[in-house]
Design a protein around this motif. Structure first.
Motif, PDB file in Angstrom:
ATOM      1  N   PRO A 119       7.272   3.138  11.594  1.00 28.80           N
ATOM      2  CA  PRO A 119       6.391   4.257  11.924  1.00 28.80           C
ATOM      3  C   PRO A 119       6.889   5.601  11.409  1.00 28.80           C
ATOM      4  CG  PRO A 119       7.812   3.831  13.791  1.00 28.80           C
ATOM      5  CD  PRO A 119       8.202   2.849  12.714  1.00 28.80           C
ATOM      6  N   ASN A 120       7.942   5.608  10.593  1.00 31.35           N
ATOM      7  CA  ASN A 120       8.516   6.855  10.109  1.00 31.35           C
ATOM      8  C   ASN A 120       8.211   7.017   8.622  1.00 31.35           C
ATOM      9  OD1 ASN A 120      10.042   9.074   9.547  1.00 31.35           O
ATOM     10  ND2 ASN A 120      12.013   8.126   9.957  1.00 31.35           N
ATOM     11  N   PRO A 121       7.153   7.760   8.273  1.00 32.87           N
ATOM     12  CA  PRO A 121       6.724   7.829   6.873  1.00 32.87           C
ATOM     13  C   PRO A 121       7.621   8.665   5.963  1.00 32.87           C
ATOM     14  CG  PRO A 121       5.417   9.312   8.190  1.00 32.87           C
ATOM     15  CD  PRO A 121       6.308   8.558   9.149  1.00 32.87           C
ATOM     16  N   ILE A 122       8.674   9.255   6.499  1.00 29.42           N
ATOM     17  CA  ILE A 122       9.563  10.053   5.661  1.00 29.42           C
ATOM     18  C   ILE A 122      10.477   9.137   4.847  1.00 29.42           C
ATOM     19  CG2 ILE A 122      11.442  11.734   5.723  1.00 29.42           C
ATOM     20  CD1 ILE A 122       9.988  12.953   8.149  1.00 29.42           C
ATOM     21  N   LYS A 173      -2.366   7.619   8.575  1.00 29.12           N
ATOM     22  CA  LYS A 173      -2.497   6.956   9.882  1.00 29.12           C
ATOM     23  C   LYS A 173      -2.384   5.442   9.730  1.00 29.12           C
ATOM     24  CE  LYS A 173      -5.604  10.292  12.030  1.00 29.12           C
ATOM     25  NZ  LYS A 173      -6.984  10.483  12.491  1.00 29.12           N
ATOM     26  N   PHE A 174      -3.009   4.916   8.686  1.00 31.45           N
ATOM     27  CA  PHE A 174      -2.952   3.478   8.414  1.00 31.45           C
ATOM     28  C   PHE A 174      -1.512   3.025   8.226  1.00 31.45           C
ATOM     29  CE2 PHE A 174      -2.992   0.083   5.136  1.00 31.45           C
ATOM     30  CZ  PHE A 174      -3.638  -0.909   5.862  1.00 31.45           C
ATOM     31  N   VAL A 175      -0.734   3.795   7.486  1.00 28.17           N
ATOM     32  CA  VAL A 175       0.663   3.445   7.217  1.00 28.17           C
ATOM     33  C   VAL A 175       1.518   3.606   8.471  1.00 28.17           C
ATOM     34  CG1 VAL A 175       2.729   4.138   5.943  1.00 28.17           C
ATOM     35  CG2 VAL A 175       0.548   3.946   4.756  1.00 28.17           C
ATOM     36  N   ILE A 176       1.389   4.728   9.165  1.00 26.65           N
ATOM     37  CA  ILE A 176       2.222   5.006  10.346  1.00 26.65           C
ATOM     38  C   ILE A 176       1.994   3.967  11.439  1.00 26.65           C
ATOM     39  CG2 ILE A 176       2.577   6.633  12.253  1.00 26.65           C
ATOM     40  CD1 ILE A 176       2.163   8.884  10.213  1.00 26.65           C
ATOM     41  N   THR A 177       0.747   3.520  11.594  1.00 28.30           N
ATOM     42  CA  THR A 177       0.444   2.534  12.636  1.00 28.30           C
ATOM     43  C   THR A 177       0.642   1.103  12.155  1.00 28.30           C
ATOM     44  OG1 THR A 177      -1.917   2.423  12.065  1.00 28.30           O
ATOM     45  CG2 THR A 177      -1.242   4.072  13.729  1.00 28.30           C
ATOM     46  N   ALA A 178       1.206   0.933  10.977  1.00 31.74           N
ATOM     47  CA  ALA A 178       1.463  -0.394  10.396  1.00 31.74           C
ATOM     48  C   ALA A 178       0.187  -1.215  10.302  1.00 31.74           C
ATOM     49  CB  ALA A 178       2.543  -1.118  11.190  1.00 31.74           C
ATOM     50  N   ALA A 235       0.856  -1.186   0.000  1.00 30.38           N
ATOM     51  CA  ALA A 235       0.000   0.000   0.000  1.00 30.38           C
ATOM     52  C   ALA A 235       0.886   1.228   0.000  1.00 30.38           C
ATOM     53  CB  ALA A 235      -0.912   0.000   1.228  1.00 30.38           C
ATOM     54  N   GLY A 236       0.501   2.228  -0.790  1.00 28.86           N
ATOM     55  CA  GLY A 236       1.308   3.433  -0.854  1.00 28.86           C
ATOM     56  C   GLY A 236       0.572   4.584  -1.502  1.00 28.86           C
ATOM     57  N   PHE A 237       1.281   5.678  -1.702  1.00 26.68           N
ATOM     58  CA  PHE A 237       0.711   6.895  -2.262  1.00 26.68           C
ATOM     59  C   PHE A 237       1.192   7.087  -3.698  1.00 26.68           C
ATOM     60  CE2 PHE A 237       0.849   7.465   2.292  1.00 26.68           C
ATOM     61  CZ  PHE A 237      -0.431   7.938   2.561  1.00 26.68           C
ATOM     62  N   VAL A 238       0.246   7.294  -4.591  1.00 25.88           N
ATOM     63  CA  VAL A 238       0.582   7.558  -5.988  1.00 25.88           C
ATOM     64  C   VAL A 238       1.152   8.966  -6.066  1.00 25.88           C
ATOM     65  CG1 VAL A 238      -0.340   7.783  -8.323  1.00 25.88           C
ATOM     66  CG2 VAL A 238      -1.185   5.982  -6.814  1.00 25.88           C
ATOM     67  N   THR A 239       2.348   9.086  -6.619  1.00 28.12           N
ATOM     68  CA  THR A 239       3.017  10.378  -6.654  1.00 28.12           C
ATOM     69  C   THR A 239       2.957  11.047  -8.016  1.00 28.12           C
ATOM     70  OG1 THR A 239       5.131   9.316  -7.109  1.00 28.12           O
ATOM     71  CG2 THR A 239       4.610   9.766  -4.795  1.00 28.12           C
TER      72      THR A 239
END
Length: 163
Positions: free
Chosen positions: A100-103, A127-132, A75-79
């Motif tokens: 937990p580090n989305p950078i 939030k979904f990504v940061i909280t795994a 899962a990720g963000f389309v850039t």
């Protein structure tokens, strides 16, 4: 009246000097050859990951995708706002942040047939990504629907190959 005057003065100084400081920093960094490219890339990444930023149409959309025939699903963000076309195929650039580090994260170029957009707002997706995956917005229905669309798309593709 005095408190309001102090607040307005502090706000205007912070906004003015903060803006000027940012411009100064940008100008200084743009003059150093190697640092310039690194600084600009990191600055753009921070702008992209900042949840209150107005995102361009198409970028920042959350998606699920697979990177091989057998998975795994990511899962990720389309850039990219528009897909990159090559040899009749469309590819999207996708950033998969690490928890937990989305950078930090991974960058993929994903063929359109292996990608499904998830109907999820940017903040909930982050939030979904940061909280795994511990935080499941709306009980996870949007994630499940996105995976179901992807599985259907992949299933139709593989059924076409078997024929």
């Amino acid at each position: 009246v005095g408190v309001i005057l102090i607040y307005i003065t502090g706000l205007s100084v912070r906004l003015f000097f903060g803006f000027e400081l940012q411009l100064f920093l940008d100008r200084m960094m743009s003059k150093i050859p190697i640092v310039r490219s690194i600084y600009n890339a990191i600055r753009d990444l921070f702008k992209f990951l900042h949840p209150s930023q107005e995102l361009k149409q198409g970028t920042g959309r959350f998606a699920v995708f697979k990177i091989s025939e057998d998975g795994p699903y990511l899962a990720g963000f389309v850039t990219s706002a528009k897909p990159i076309e090559s040899n009749g195929k469309k590819y999207y650039t996708v950033f998969v942040p690490t928890a937990p580090n989305p950078i930090t994260g991974f960058f993929f170029m994903v063929e359109e047939k292996n990608l499904s957009f998830v109907d999820l707002n940017y903040e909930d997706a982050l939030k979904f990504v940061i909280t795994a995956g511990i935080f499941m917005p709306e009980g996870g229905e949007n994630i499940k629907n996105g995976l179901a669309k992807l599985l259907k798309k992949v299933g139709e593709e593989s059924a076409g190959k078997d024929s």
